[in-house]
Design an enzyme around this catalytic site. Structure first.
Site, PDB file in Angstrom:
ATOM      1  N   SER A   1     -10.054  -0.340   7.360  1.00  0.00           N
ATOM      2  CA  SER A   1      -9.388  -0.186   6.072  1.00  0.00           C
ATOM      3  C   SER A   1      -8.872  -1.470   5.445  1.00  0.00           C
ATOM      4  O   SER A   1      -8.423  -1.461   4.301  1.00  0.00           O
ATOM      5  CB  SER A   1      -8.227   0.809   6.190  1.00  0.00           C
ATOM      6  OG  SER A   1      -8.727   2.117   6.346  1.00  0.00           O
TER       7      SER A   1
ATOM      8  N   LYS B   1       0.827  -1.209   0.000  1.00  0.00           N
ATOM      9  CA  LYS B   1       0.000   0.000   0.000  1.00  0.00           C
ATOM     10  C   LYS B   1       0.864   1.263   0.000  1.00  0.00           C
ATOM     11  O   LYS B   1       1.955   1.272   0.581  1.00  0.00           O
ATOM     12  CB  LYS B   1      -0.904  -0.037   1.238  1.00  0.00           C
ATOM     13  CG  LYS B   1      -2.038   0.962   1.278  1.00  0.00           C
ATOM     14  CD  LYS B   1      -2.914   0.646   2.481  1.00  0.00           C
ATOM     15  CE  LYS B   1      -3.993   1.689   2.705  1.00  0.00           C
ATOM     16  NZ  LYS B   1      -4.804   1.369   3.906  1.00  0.00           N
TER      17      LYS B   1
ATOM     18  N   SER C   1      -9.452   2.293   3.484  1.00  0.00           N
ATOM     19  CA  SER C   1      -8.501   2.943   2.591  1.00  0.00           C
ATOM     20  C   SER C   1      -7.714   1.980   1.713  1.00  0.00           C
ATOM     21  O   SER C   1      -7.035   2.406   0.786  1.00  0.00           O
ATOM     22  CB  SER C   1      -7.523   3.781   3.422  1.00  0.00           C
ATOM     23  OG  SER C   1      -6.789   2.969   4.320  1.00  0.00           O
TER      24      SER C   1
END
Length: 489
Positions: free
Chosen positions: A197, A98, A173
């Site tokens: 997330s 990420k 996210s």
């Protein structure tokens, strides 16, 4: 509890994409094939790169891919296998990282234009663990600015789409991670979770996502010379997203390295004792905050039946401790985040700024416009009491089934339409915030497809007892089937 029929829409990956190719294999299959010389890591990586070229221009899930570097890592993995070296659990397997996690040689952009050149010189501990386990780091997955929304869009990298329906969020996210896994770009993606997330993107895209116990996986939160807030230190965790429960279990076997860089890491934490059988499961339909939709309730019923059919005892319960913890998140985490708001106003994008304003507007209804220090301190005191209460409940019910969200995947940008729209989303996501406050493990497991969108359930368990959750998730997956990878709709 009444027996229900399997949810319509369940299908295996081969029915969706035709003749199976290497990129469709699970990580477990890939690791085994590389270790035994059935295929090379290079062949797998080449297949995944072809898939990325095919679907990523539309989905925008991976925002930085360096093919030559990935192939070089694959070749090194193959050389080490031929040389007879000891292989890690993910040897030769493609994994994405990420954009808010440090990966040496890549910018930790956080989706913010001002950070586009913030190149990391060292891997974050969890990234280093994946590398030591033999993973081939394939690319960087997209996230909203500062990983702040349940929608994945930012001014630097653009919007990520949900492969099931591009009018719906892929989650946030870790939305780039979930979209990449669901569409077959990589079998495993790294994510992180302080307010859902990992769990919510997995749910939105029909894959499996695990939020481990706080302290279970070593991590860094910011650059080492930046002080992390207390809520980040106590609530944020790193966890994997994958297309199968077995792949999540495999990844967790790699994410157990000690690191002195994580002040909250718990090295050598004793695994919880195996629960007694027959194992009792608590079923929670909602937290008394938002009423679940029919699709969500059907998923809960189905998962409960499958577990009952294997000897688990399922009983409907209420869980007011999570309803209280949900609101407490917006005191503890959001009030600390207020200190970062000058930076958000300076470099954050418009979507994030609107989302922040709406979060604070709703939270003010509970805590006031500017909660004082006494309220904040009492909030942390109350947190300890709630942790103890939930831990005692989990001694009776070592697994709790509850919704991931009260709805299926939200419409794109529903959080920034209005304060009222944000209130609806916050209520639907109550369990996303409640569980991180208390630090317990939880995971999202898909159960079916309803009206063209994935649905699933969340499993909550005892601290440092991820194995019990994974065992139950394996049963659910065996009955439901898997629903990805898919071609973007």
């Amino acid at each position: 509890m009444a027996k229900t029929d399997p949810i319509l829409g369940s299908r295996t990956r081969s029915n969706e994409v035709g003749e199976e190719q290497l990129w469709q294999w699970t990580a477990t299959e890939m690791a085994s094939a590389v270790a035994t010389g059935v295929v090379s890591s290079r062949e797998i990586v080449e297949s995944c790169l072809e898939r990325i070229d095919e679907v990523n221009p539309h989905l925008n899930a991976l925002v930085e891919v360096r093919p030559e570097e990935a192939l070089s890592l694959a070749d090194d993995a193959d050389r080490r296998r031929v040389a007879g070296e000891q292989l890690g659990p993910l040897h030769g397997v493609p994994v994405s990282i990420k954009i808010n996690s440090d990966q040496a040689g890549y910018a930790t952009t956080q989706g913010v234009v001002a950070f586009k050149d913030a190149v990391a010189t060292e891997d974050s501990p969890h990234v280093a663990s994946l590398r030591r386990a033999g993973a081939v780091l394939m690319g960087r997955s997209n996230s909203p600015a500062f990983a702040y929304r349940w929608f994945t869009n930012n001014d630097l990298h653009g919007r990520t789409l949900n492969p099931w329906d591009d009018s719906r969020t892929p989650g946030g996210s870790s939305g780039g991670a979930s979209s990449a896994v669901a569409s077959g770009m990589v079998p495993i993606a790294g994510g992180n979770d302080i307010g859902g997330s990992v769990r919510y993107p997995a749910y939105a895209c029909g894959v499996v996502g695990l939020r481990p116990t706080a302290g279970r996986v070593a991590q860094t939160y910011h650059p080492d010379d930046v002080d992390a807030s207390l809520s980040v230190q106590t609530m944020l965790v790193q966890g994997p997203l994958a297309r199968s429960v077995a792949d999540v279990r495999l990844t967790m076997s790699a994410l157990n390295d000690f690191s002195p860089r994580d002040p909250a890491f718990v090295p050598g934490a004793r695994v919880a004792a195996k629960p007694r059988h027959p194992l009792r499961v608590g079923l929670v339909r909602d937290l008394g905050v938002a009423e679940s939709t029919d699709a969500v309730n059907a998923a809960l019923d189905q998962a409960a039946y499958w577990l009952q059919d294997l000897g688990y005892i399922v009983e409907e319960i209420e869980l007011p401790v999570l309803r209280e913890a949900y609101k407490l998140w917006y005191l503890l985490a959001m009030e600390e985040f207020r200190l970062a708001m000058p930076l958000v106003e300076e470099v954050g994008d418009e979507g994030m700024q609107k989302a922040a304003a709406h979060y604070y507007a709703v939270a003010a209804e509970w805590w006031g416009d500017k909660p004082d220090l006494e309220t904040f301190i009492k909030g942390y005191s109350r947190r300890g009491t709630l942790i103890r209460e939930l831990a005692m409940i989990l001694e009776t019910y070592p697994i709790i089934i509850l919704p991931v969200s009260a709805e299926q995947a939200f419409e794109q940008d529903a959080d920034i339409e209005s304060v009222e729209s944000m209130r609806r989303l916050m209520n639907a996501q109550a369990s996303m915030m409640a569980i991180p406050v208390l630090g317990f493990p939880a995971m999202s497991v898909p159960t079916g497809i309803v009206d063209g969108l994935p649905t699933g359930v969340q499993l909550l368990g005892r601290r440092f007892d991820e194995d019990t959750l994974l065992d139950a998730a394996t049963i659910i997956e065996a009955r439901a089937g898997t629903f990805t990878p898919i071609n973007p709709q």
